[in-house]
Design an enzyme around this catalytic site. Structure first.
Site, PDB file in Angstrom:
ATOM      1  N   HIS A   1     -20.361 -19.336  42.626  1.00  0.00           N
ATOM      2  CA  HIS A   1     -20.936 -19.212  43.979  1.00  0.00           C
ATOM      3  C   HIS A   1     -19.862 -19.438  45.051  1.00  0.00           C
ATOM      4  O   HIS A   1     -20.167 -19.866  46.159  1.00  0.00           O
ATOM      5  CB  HIS A   1     -22.118 -20.174  44.178  1.00  0.00           C
TER       6      HIS A   1
ATOM      7  N   ASP B   1     -17.521 -16.849  45.453  1.00  0.00           N
ATOM      8  CA  ASP B   1     -17.013 -15.517  45.848  1.00  0.00           C
ATOM      9  C   ASP B   1     -17.526 -15.081  47.213  1.00  0.00           C
ATOM     10  O   ASP B   1     -16.746 -14.684  48.084  1.00  0.00           O
ATOM     11  CB  ASP B   1     -17.243 -14.444  44.763  1.00  0.00           C
TER      12      ASP B   1
ATOM     13  N   GLU C   1     -25.485  -3.250  44.473  1.00  0.00           N
ATOM     14  CA  GLU C   1     -26.362  -4.434  44.372  1.00  0.00           C
ATOM     15  C   GLU C   1     -26.996  -4.738  45.729  1.00  0.00           C
ATOM     16  O   GLU C   1     -28.185  -5.020  45.821  1.00  0.00           O
ATOM     17  CB  GLU C   1     -25.557  -5.662  43.932  1.00  0.00           C
TER      18      GLU C   1
ATOM     19  N   ASP D   1     -18.110 -10.266  39.785  1.00  0.00           N
ATOM     20  CA  ASP D   1     -18.499  -9.604  38.532  1.00  0.00           C
ATOM     21  C   ASP D   1     -17.900  -8.209  38.423  1.00  0.00           C
ATOM     22  O   ASP D   1     -17.336  -7.826  37.391  1.00  0.00           O
ATOM     23  CB  ASP D   1     -20.025  -9.511  38.430  1.00  0.00           C
TER      24      ASP D   1
ATOM     25  N   TYR E   1     -31.195 -16.556  44.798  1.00  0.00           N
ATOM     26  CA  TYR E   1     -29.755 -16.331  44.986  1.00  0.00           C
ATOM     27  C   TYR E   1     -29.448 -16.026  46.454  1.00  0.00           C
ATOM     28  O   TYR E   1     -28.533 -16.616  47.044  1.00  0.00           O
ATOM     29  CB  TYR E   1     -29.304 -15.170  44.095  1.00  0.00           C
TER      30      TYR E   1
HETATM   31  C1  GLA Z   1     -23.628 -13.710  40.227  1.00  0.00           C
HETATM   32  C2  GLA Z   1     -23.079 -12.826  41.342  1.00  0.00           C
HETATM   33  C3  GLA Z   1     -21.614 -13.163  41.634  1.00  0.00           C
HETATM   34  C4  GLA Z   1     -21.410 -14.648  41.834  1.00  0.00           C
HETATM   35  C5  GLA Z   1     -22.092 -15.457  40.733  1.00  0.00           C
HETATM   36  C6  GLA Z   1     -22.044 -16.933  40.980  1.00  0.00           C
HETATM   37  O1  GLA Z   1     -23.013 -13.431  39.011  1.00  0.00           O
HETATM   38  O2  GLA Z   1     -23.187 -11.464  41.005  1.00  0.00           O
HETATM   39  O3  GLA Z   1     -21.155 -12.425  42.729  1.00  0.00           O
HETATM   40  O4  GLA Z   1     -21.851 -15.052  43.100  1.00  0.00           O
HETATM   41  O5  GLA Z   1     -23.450 -15.082  40.554  1.00  0.00           O
HETATM   42  O6  GLA Z   1     -20.743 -17.386  40.948  1.00  0.00           O
END
Ligand code: GLA
Length: 377
Positions: A34, A36, A158, A170, A220
């Site tokens: 969390h 990024d 996304e 990711d 999220y």
């Molecule tokens: C998911 C999101 C990422 C990142 C993680 C937490 O995987 O797609 O961008 O924020 O959660 O680190």
């Protein structure tokens, strides 16, 4: 990686002939969760599991898809402004539309795809899907976009077509992965470095809690909104640029929840840097200690854990694992465990038994190796 002959067979029976095979991986993340979308650092690596697709242009304005894992098909027009209602197919639709918006002349194509990255395990199956199609279609239709741009196309998918306001980690990892290397990405500048990953005497193991992690519709986006509120009050673009002193000064103006969210993020940005130092000294015990601290923050301050993940981390600690924490967005999915080789078998047996005893269901161990990023096969 799944055997592409399965995909070619399905391609043959749906469309006739063969398609060109592509692959993009899921990812692990050693530390930096969390961070990024807060402009901080992340430390991911691509895995050898991922999504494979075989595809071929069809000289029409239509896209025809068949997902072997779902055993479902979907078709849409390249000019369709709405796209499929089924969220499973919106990932591909979004990538197509975003590539077109970026100037790639995408034409109609047929594709069959499937994978071996477990869905909802926090290993970024959706990023693997986006990266696989972004890379493949760019290649197939002669686009000239670099890997970071392709990663941003997956992220935009996304945001705009699925509704998850994710960061870049990711898709970045899926596009840039390199076998036996982790990557430290500075999400503020986009700069990254490869770190050889040869943890002598140690290995990584994921344990899937099998609590379905689903970021679509999860809190999220609320976590992200908390961080953005605090950053705005601090007068900085992202929390990466908020100091501990600033946060302390702001505390009286913040609701308790937002304060705790921000406190986690500031701590996590610091922890990634400590881990880099520890890796340079080959001090895996210190890496592990930081992982446990991350889990505590994710569980208590960021509140993205669940009883099953907390249990798996507590068990890891009890059984002598050097470091463990929930991995990815949270709300279910996997823990990532860093452990000494000699503990591996015992940990694996014990944790499976105690988990079943406690929750009445099985958890699934997932061994991981660090592999390469998106590519034609
Ligand atoms: C998911 C999101 C990422 C990142 C993680 C937490 O995987 O797609 O961008 O924020 O959660 O680190």
């Amino acid at each position: 990686m799944i055997d592409t002959t399965i995909l070619q067979q399905a391609f043959g029976s749906h469309f006739g002939g063969e398609g060109i095979p592509y692959f993009a991986p899921g990812r692990i993340n050693l530390i930096g969760e969390h961070t990024d979308y807060n402009g901080g650092f992340v430390f991911p690596g691509a895995v050898t599991q991922g999504i494979s697709a075989v595809m071929r242009p069809n000289n029409s304005p239509k896209v025809h898809l068949y997902a072997v894992d779902l055993q479902r098909s979907c078709s849409f027009d390249l000019t369709d402004l709405e796209g499929p209602a089924d969220v499973n197919f919106r990932y591909v639709y979004g990538v197509v539309r975003e590539l077109m918006a970026a100037g790639v002349i995408v034409e109609g194509f047929d594709a069959v795809y499937g994978g071996d990255v477990p869905l909802g395990a926090g290993m970024s199956s959706s990023a693997a899907l986006e990266s696989c199609f972004a890379f493949a279609l760019c290649d197939l239709f002669g686009g000239h976009l670099d890997r970071m741009t392709l990663a941003r196309i997956g992220q935009a998918t996304e945001h705009k077509y699925v509704g998850v306001k994710c960061g870049i980690m990711d898709q970045f990892a899926s596009m840039h992965g390199r076998a036996e290397h982790l990557m430290r990405l500075d999400c503020r500048s986009g700069e990254f470095q490869y770190f050889p990953w040869h943890p002598d005497g140690y290995r990584l193991l994921l344990i899937n809690s099998c609590v379905k992690h689903e970021l679509v519709g999860s809190p999220y986006n609320e976590r992200r909104a908390s961080c953005e509120r605090v950053a705005a009050l601090a007068g900085v673009e992202t929390l990466r640029d908020c100091s501990w002193e600033q946060l302390k000064t702001l505390q009286p103006q913040l609701n308790n929840e937002d304060y705790h969210r921000a406190r986690y993020v500031l701590g996590e940005v610091d922890r990634v840097l400590s881990v880099c130092g520890a890796l340079e000294r080959n001090d895996y015990e210190e890496v592990g200690r930081q992982m446990y601290l991350t889990h505590e923050g994710l569980s208590k301050d960021y509140e993205v854990s669940c009883p099953e993940l907390d249990f798996l981390v507590d068990e890891a600690r009890r059984l002598g694992v050097s470091g463990a924490r929930l991995m990815g967005g949270g709300f279910g999915g996997c823990t990532i465990n860093l452990l000494r080789n000699e503990l591996y078998d015992n940990f694996l047996n014990e944790v499976q038994q105690t988990y079943r005893g406690r929750f009445g269901v099985d958890c699934h161990p997932i061994p991981v190796s660090i592999g390469d990023g998106a590519r034609e096969l």
